[in-house]
Design an enzyme around this catalytic site. Structure first.
Site, PDB file in Angstrom:
ATOM      1  N   ARG A  31      -0.971  -8.533  13.606  1.00 18.02           N
ATOM      2  CA  ARG A  31      -1.453  -7.558  12.611  1.00 18.02           C
ATOM      3  C   ARG A  31      -2.383  -8.227  11.610  1.00 18.02           C
ATOM      4  O   ARG A  31      -3.390  -7.662  11.197  1.00 18.02           O
ATOM      5  CB  ARG A  31      -0.269  -6.921  11.871  1.00 18.02           C
ATOM      6  CG  ARG A  31       0.480  -5.926  12.732  1.00 18.02           C
ATOM      7  CD  ARG A  31       1.807  -5.573  12.127  1.00 18.02           C
ATOM      8  NE  ARG A  31       1.699  -4.650  11.005  1.00 18.02           N
ATOM      9  CZ  ARG A  31       2.694  -4.390  10.168  1.00 18.02           C
ATOM     10  NH1 ARG A  31       3.850  -5.012  10.296  1.00 18.02           N
ATOM     11  NH2 ARG A  31       2.538  -3.524   9.206  1.00 18.02           N
ATOM     12  N   ARG A  43      -9.221   1.859   8.822  1.00 18.48           N
ATOM     13  CA  ARG A  43      -8.858   0.462   9.059  1.00 18.48           C
ATOM     14  C   ARG A  43      -9.923  -0.252   9.876  1.00 18.48           C
ATOM     15  O   ARG A  43      -9.784  -1.443  10.149  1.00 18.48           O
ATOM     16  CB  ARG A  43      -7.553   0.419   9.837  1.00 18.48           C
ATOM     17  CG  ARG A  43      -6.340  -0.016   9.034  1.00 18.48           C
ATOM     18  CD  ARG A  43      -5.207  -0.054  10.024  1.00 18.48           C
ATOM     19  NE  ARG A  43      -4.033  -0.738   9.619  1.00 18.48           N
ATOM     20  CZ  ARG A  43      -2.959  -0.152   9.097  1.00 18.48           C
ATOM     21  NH1 ARG A  43      -2.966   1.118   8.816  1.00 18.48           N
ATOM     22  NH2 ARG A  43      -1.872  -0.858   8.850  1.00 18.48           N
ATOM     23  N   LYS A  70       0.831  -1.214   0.000  1.00 21.33           N
ATOM     24  CA  LYS A  70       0.000   0.000   0.000  1.00 21.33           C
ATOM     25  C   LYS A  70       0.864   1.263   0.000  1.00 21.33           C
ATOM     26  O   LYS A  70       0.614   2.177  -0.761  1.00 21.33           O
ATOM     27  CB  LYS A  70      -0.910   0.055   1.246  1.00 21.33           C
ATOM     28  CG  LYS A  70      -1.923  -1.053   1.350  1.00 21.33           C
ATOM     29  CD  LYS A  70      -2.928  -0.775   2.468  1.00 21.33           C
ATOM     30  CE  LYS A  70      -2.330  -0.755   3.875  1.00 21.33           C
ATOM     31  NZ  LYS A  70      -1.831  -2.059   4.336  1.00 21.33           N
ATOM     32  N   ARG A 128      11.389  -7.803   5.906  1.00 21.43           N
ATOM     33  CA  ARG A 128      11.375  -6.366   5.640  1.00 21.43           C
ATOM     34  C   ARG A 128      12.402  -5.624   6.492  1.00 21.43           C
ATOM     35  O   ARG A 128      12.549  -5.867   7.683  1.00 21.43           O
ATOM     36  CB  ARG A 128       9.970  -5.828   5.919  1.00 21.43           C
ATOM     37  CG  ARG A 128       9.765  -4.411   5.480  1.00 21.43           C
ATOM     38  CD  ARG A 128       8.348  -4.219   5.034  1.00 21.43           C
ATOM     39  NE  ARG A 128       7.539  -3.690   6.119  1.00 21.43           N
ATOM     40  CZ  ARG A 128       6.335  -3.143   5.929  1.00 21.43           C
ATOM     41  NH1 ARG A 128       5.808  -3.081   4.718  1.00 21.43           N
ATOM     42  NH2 ARG A 128       5.650  -2.690   6.936  1.00 21.43           N
ATOM     43  N   ARG A 151      11.448  -3.325  11.853  1.00 23.98           N
ATOM     44  CA  ARG A 151      10.508  -2.593  12.703  1.00 23.98           C
ATOM     45  C   ARG A 151       9.938  -3.550  13.750  1.00 23.98           C
ATOM     46  O   ARG A 151       9.710  -4.718  13.453  1.00 23.98           O
ATOM     47  CB  ARG A 151       9.336  -2.076  11.841  1.00 23.98           C
ATOM     48  CG  ARG A 151       9.542  -0.687  11.328  1.00 23.98           C
ATOM     49  CD  ARG A 151       8.566  -0.300  10.223  1.00 23.98           C
ATOM     50  NE  ARG A 151       7.180  -0.739  10.405  1.00 23.98           N
ATOM     51  CZ  ARG A 151       6.213  -0.501   9.521  1.00 23.98           C
ATOM     52  NH1 ARG A 151       6.475   0.173   8.406  1.00 23.98           N
ATOM     53  NH2 ARG A 151       4.986  -0.913   9.716  1.00 23.98           N
TER      54      ARG A 151
END
Ligand code: AMP
Length: 215
Positions: free
Chosen positions: A171, A91, A16, A126, A160
């Protein structure tokens, strides 16, 4: 001139942020990312940032009233008057309702479709730059020089907290429970555009652009 009031929907790791940035540049509209705004507040150590940090680090959603407040303020800024692309907001159903109550009618909601397995694989590798927020992937998109950010030259890329395995699971759970129902919500509003998020990022961008052509 067409006014573009757009929103990016999709699971964490769908791309996104990457896609929203590109679309914002092409259409010359601001990219409004709640994740970026919250991370910035956390980095600066503001009251908002401190409040948001505990939720973010655990992979939980930040409470609706906090996020709704920052989006309301941001959309009142002058540069958003001619359109914008929302990334990571709304969200939850209450956030979608609050957006409608602000008088915002979205022209298109781009739903980037990616499976859970793909999400786990992508977020697991990531790497992020703690200085400018640029995002890399250990395998799919490593920085040109090991551990150095291509964008700002910062040394020391990090995972992160919310990209750690436990947080990724959390998540995804949150996404299915709270965010995925928005697909149906916006489908009923007649503004949903589905785009596959798998494959080369350039072709995903082109697929989005072609969905926006008939607006
Ligand atoms: P993102 O970069 O969009 O994945 O956002 C990172 C984190 O910020 C999320 O895991 C949430 O903790 C928080 N966050 C971002 N946007 C929202 C939102 N609209 N509602 C609640 N929490 C959010």
């Amino acid at each position: 001139m067409t006014q573009y009031r757009l929103m990016m929907l999709g699971p964490p790791g769908a791309g996104k942020g990457t896609q929203a940035k590109r679309i914002a540049e092409r259409l010359d509209i601001p990219h409004v990312s709640t994740g970026d705004m919250l991370r910035e507040a956390r980095r600066k150590g503001t009251e908002l940032g401190k409040k948001a940090a505990e939720f973010m680090n655990a992979g939980d959603l930040v409470p609706d009233d906090v996020v709704i407040g920052i989006v309301r303020e941001r959309l009142e800024e002058e540069d958003a008057a001619g359109g914008f692309i929302l990334d990571g907001f709304p969200r939850t159903r209450p956030q979608a309702e609050a957006l409608a109550e602000m008088g915002v009618e979205l022209d298109a909601v781009i739903n980037i479709d990616v499976s859970d397995d793909e999400v786990i694989n992508r977020l697991g590798g990531r790497l992020s730059c703690p200085s400018c927020g640029a995002v890399y992937h250990e395998e799919a998109k490593p920085p040109s020089k090991d551990n150095i950010c291509d964008e700002c030259g910062h040394e020391g890329l990090i995972t992160r907290d919310d990209d750690r395995p436990e947080a990724i699971k959390q998540r995804l759970k949150g996404y299915h429970k709270q965010t995925a129902p928005l697909i149906e919500f916006y489908e009923k509003e007649g503004v949903l555009k589905n785009v596959s998020g798998v494959g080369d990022p350039n072709s995903v961008t082109e697929a989005i652009v072609s969905e926006l052509e008939d607006l």
